[in-house]
Design a protein around this motif. Structure first.
Motif, mmCIF file in Angstrom:
data_model
loop_
_atom_site.group_PDB
_atom_site.id
_atom_site.type_symbol
_atom_site.label_atom_id
_atom_site.label_comp_id
_atom_site.label_asym_id
_atom_site.label_seq_id
_atom_site.Cartn_x
_atom_site.Cartn_y
_atom_site.Cartn_z
ATOM 1 N N VAL A 162 0.552 -0.952 0.020
ATOM 2 C CA VAL A 162 -0.170 -0.385 0.376
ATOM 3 C C VAL A 162 0.831 1.183 0.022
ATOM 4 O O VAL A 162 0.516 2.438 -0.537
ATOM 5 C CB VAL A 162 -0.903 0.211 0.960
ATOM 6 N N GLN A 163 2.148 1.530 1.165
ATOM 7 C CA GLN A 163 2.837 2.626 0.614
ATOM 8 C C GLN A 163 3.456 2.726 -0.316
ATOM 9 O O GLN A 163 3.608 3.776 -1.097
ATOM 10 C CB GLN A 163 3.453 2.546 2.147
ATOM 11 N N LYS A 164 3.859 1.724 -1.078
ATOM 12 C CA LYS A 164 4.170 1.843 -2.241
ATOM 13 C C LYS A 164 3.395 2.279 -3.315
ATOM 14 O O LYS A 164 3.920 3.452 -4.323
ATOM 15 C CB LYS A 164 5.190 0.547 -2.682
ATOM 16 N N LEU A 165 2.527 1.946 -3.462
ATOM 17 C CA LEU A 165 1.396 2.172 -4.467
ATOM 18 C C LEU A 165 0.891 3.120 -4.252
ATOM 19 O O LEU A 165 0.713 4.317 -5.806
ATOM 20 C CB LEU A 165 0.241 1.079 -4.172
ATOM 21 N N GLU A 166 0.786 4.177 -2.706
ATOM 22 C CA GLU A 166 0.745 5.214 -2.542
ATOM 23 C C GLU A 166 1.865 6.011 -3.232
ATOM 24 O O GLU A 166 1.146 7.494 -3.590
ATOM 25 C CB GLU A 166 0.193 5.586 -1.236
ATOM 26 N N ASP A 167 3.188 5.724 -2.368
ATOM 27 C CA ASP A 167 3.747 6.687 -3.215
ATOM 28 C C ASP A 167 3.961 6.615 -4.997
ATOM 29 O O ASP A 167 4.006 7.903 -5.654
ATOM 30 C CB ASP A 167 4.820 6.011 -2.965
ATOM 31 N N TRP A 168 3.519 5.551 -5.882
ATOM 32 C CA TRP A 168 3.233 5.549 -7.085
ATOM 33 C C TRP A 168 2.068 6.463 -7.974
ATOM 34 O O TRP A 168 2.569 7.950 -7.918
ATOM 35 C CB TRP A 168 2.896 4.112 -7.866
ATOM 36 N N GLN A 169 1.483 6.259 -6.758
ATOM 37 C CA GLN A 169 0.178 6.867 -7.454
ATOM 38 C C GLN A 169 0.501 8.828 -6.894
ATOM 39 O O GLN A 169 0.318 9.811 -8.016
ATOM 40 C CB GLN A 169 -1.159 7.166 -6.327
ATOM 41 N N ARG A 170 1.138 9.214 -6.119
ATOM 42 C CA ARG A 170 1.097 10.882 -5.659
ATOM 43 C C ARG A 170 2.435 10.819 -6.698
ATOM 44 O O ARG A 170 2.178 12.080 -7.304
ATOM 45 C CB ARG A 170 2.030 10.691 -4.223
ATOM 46 N N ARG A 171 3.570 10.007 -7.190
ATOM 47 C CA ARG A 171 4.671 10.721 -8.402
ATOM 48 C C ARG A 171 3.404 10.276 -9.801
ATOM 49 O O ARG A 171 3.756 11.804 -10.339
ATOM 50 C CB ARG A 171 5.437 9.301 -8.405
ATOM 51 N N GLU A 172 2.525 10.206 -10.043
ATOM 52 C CA GLU A 172 2.050 9.873 -10.814
ATOM 53 C C GLU A 172 1.178 11.351 -10.943
ATOM 54 O O GLU A 172 1.270 12.045 -12.470
ATOM 55 C CB GLU A 172 0.931 8.136 -11.799
ATOM 56 N N ASP A 173 0.515 12.006 -9.983
ATOM 57 C CA ASP A 173 -0.596 12.573 -9.809
ATOM 58 C C ASP A 173 -0.036 14.397 -9.909
ATOM 59 O O ASP A 173 -0.103 14.577 -10.917
ATOM 60 C CB ASP A 173 -1.128 12.983 -8.709
ATOM 61 N N GLU A 174 1.627 13.641 -9.199
ATOM 62 C CA GLU A 174 2.389 15.224 -9.479
ATOM 63 C C GLU A 174 2.725 14.870 -11.150
ATOM 64 O O GLU A 174 2.535 16.543 -11.853
ATOM 65 C CB GLU A 174 3.598 14.770 -9.101
ATOM 66 N N GLU A 175 3.235 14.151 -11.848
ATOM 67 C CA GLU A 175 3.763 14.342 -13.404
ATOM 68 C C GLU A 175 2.946 14.357 -13.887
ATOM 69 O O GLU A 175 2.972 15.831 -14.890
ATOM 70 C CB GLU A 175 3.935 13.013 -13.908
ATOM 71 N N ASN A 176 1.347 14.261 -13.458
ATOM 72 C CA ASN A 176 0.083 14.590 -14.620
ATOM 73 C C ASN A 176 -0.482 16.155 -14.674
ATOM 74 O O ASN A 176 -1.520 16.432 -15.304
ATOM 75 C CB ASN A 176 -1.045 13.233 -14.646
ATOM 76 N N ALA A 177 0.616 16.826 -12.810
ATOM 77 C CA ALA A 177 -0.618 17.918 -12.886
ATOM 78 C C ALA A 177 -0.445 18.518 -14.057
ATOM 79 O O ALA A 177 0.675 19.019 -14.651
ATOM 80 C CB ALA A 177 -0.413 18.360 -11.610
ATOM 81 N N ILE A 178 -1.365 19.789 -13.944
ATOM 82 C CA ILE A 178 -1.075 20.507 -15.118
ATOM 83 C C ILE A 178 -0.760 21.760 -14.242
ATOM 84 O O ILE A 178 -0.649 22.386 -13.626
ATOM 85 C CB ILE A 178 -2.151 20.748 -15.660
#
Length: 178
Positions: A162-178
């Motif tokens: 869960v921790q790794k996947l939440e970290d991955w999700q945060r990075r994905e969200d930051e990369e896709n933020a406008i």
């Protein structure tokens, strides 16, 4: 100790009324050793079945799975499911076997059946998460792992996922933020 009282009860599978109390205790304990004991007791109750023929086939299948003798395990679990279709752990063990041989669709089908019979099956939820990771479905994995932890918060490997996947999700969200 209360766990000893449960250990001598007769086999009952996922319908064992003692499971309700075990799950309640699992949710409130903060003692890791106690949580491990409760988790083991839940697994023992899930695996137990009163029919001696089905019980013997389960043990043969589990041993075969542990030794990666997959054909033998599959024959045993197929027979368990044929003889006791309402026995959740038969479906769960076959789902585990299918996961090991990368038959993910079949594993998911058996997980669904396991969860229909025992919605609290944190092992099945964890397995669904592992399949989702293997299929690069990280949001699905995160949801399945969180469900497992909502039932049994004492699963350190699942908590790490869960921790790794939440970290991955945060990075994905930051990369896709406008």
């Amino acid at each position: 100790m209360v766990l000893l009282m449960y250990s001598f009860a007769s086999p009952a599978d996922q319908n064992d009324p003692a499971l309700d109390d075990l799950f309640e205790r699992l949710m409130v304990t903060t003692d890791g050793e106690e949580a491990s004991g409760i988790t083991r007791e839940i697994w023992q109750r899930w695996t137990a079945i009163e029919d001696p023929d089905v019980s013997q086939l389960m043990q043969i299948g589990i041993r075969a799975l542990n030794y990666s003798t997959y054909r033998k395990a599959l024959r045993s679990f197929n027979r368990v499911i044929e003889m006791a279709p309402e026995f959740a752990e038969g479906w769960n063990r076959r789902a585990t076997l299918y996961y090991h041989i990368k038959e993910y669709r079949r594993s998911i089908d058996d997980i669904k059946q396991t969860l229909r019979l025992e919605p609290r099956h944190f092992g099945a939820w964890s397995g669904l998460g592992l399949i989702s990771v293997a299929q690069d479905n990280y949001s699905g994995a995160l949801a399945a792992f969180k469900k497992a932890l909502s039932i049994n918060p004492h699963l350190p490997n699942i908590r790490r996922y869960v921790q790794k996947l939440e970290d991955w999700q945060r990075r994905e969200d930051e990369e896709n933020a406008i």
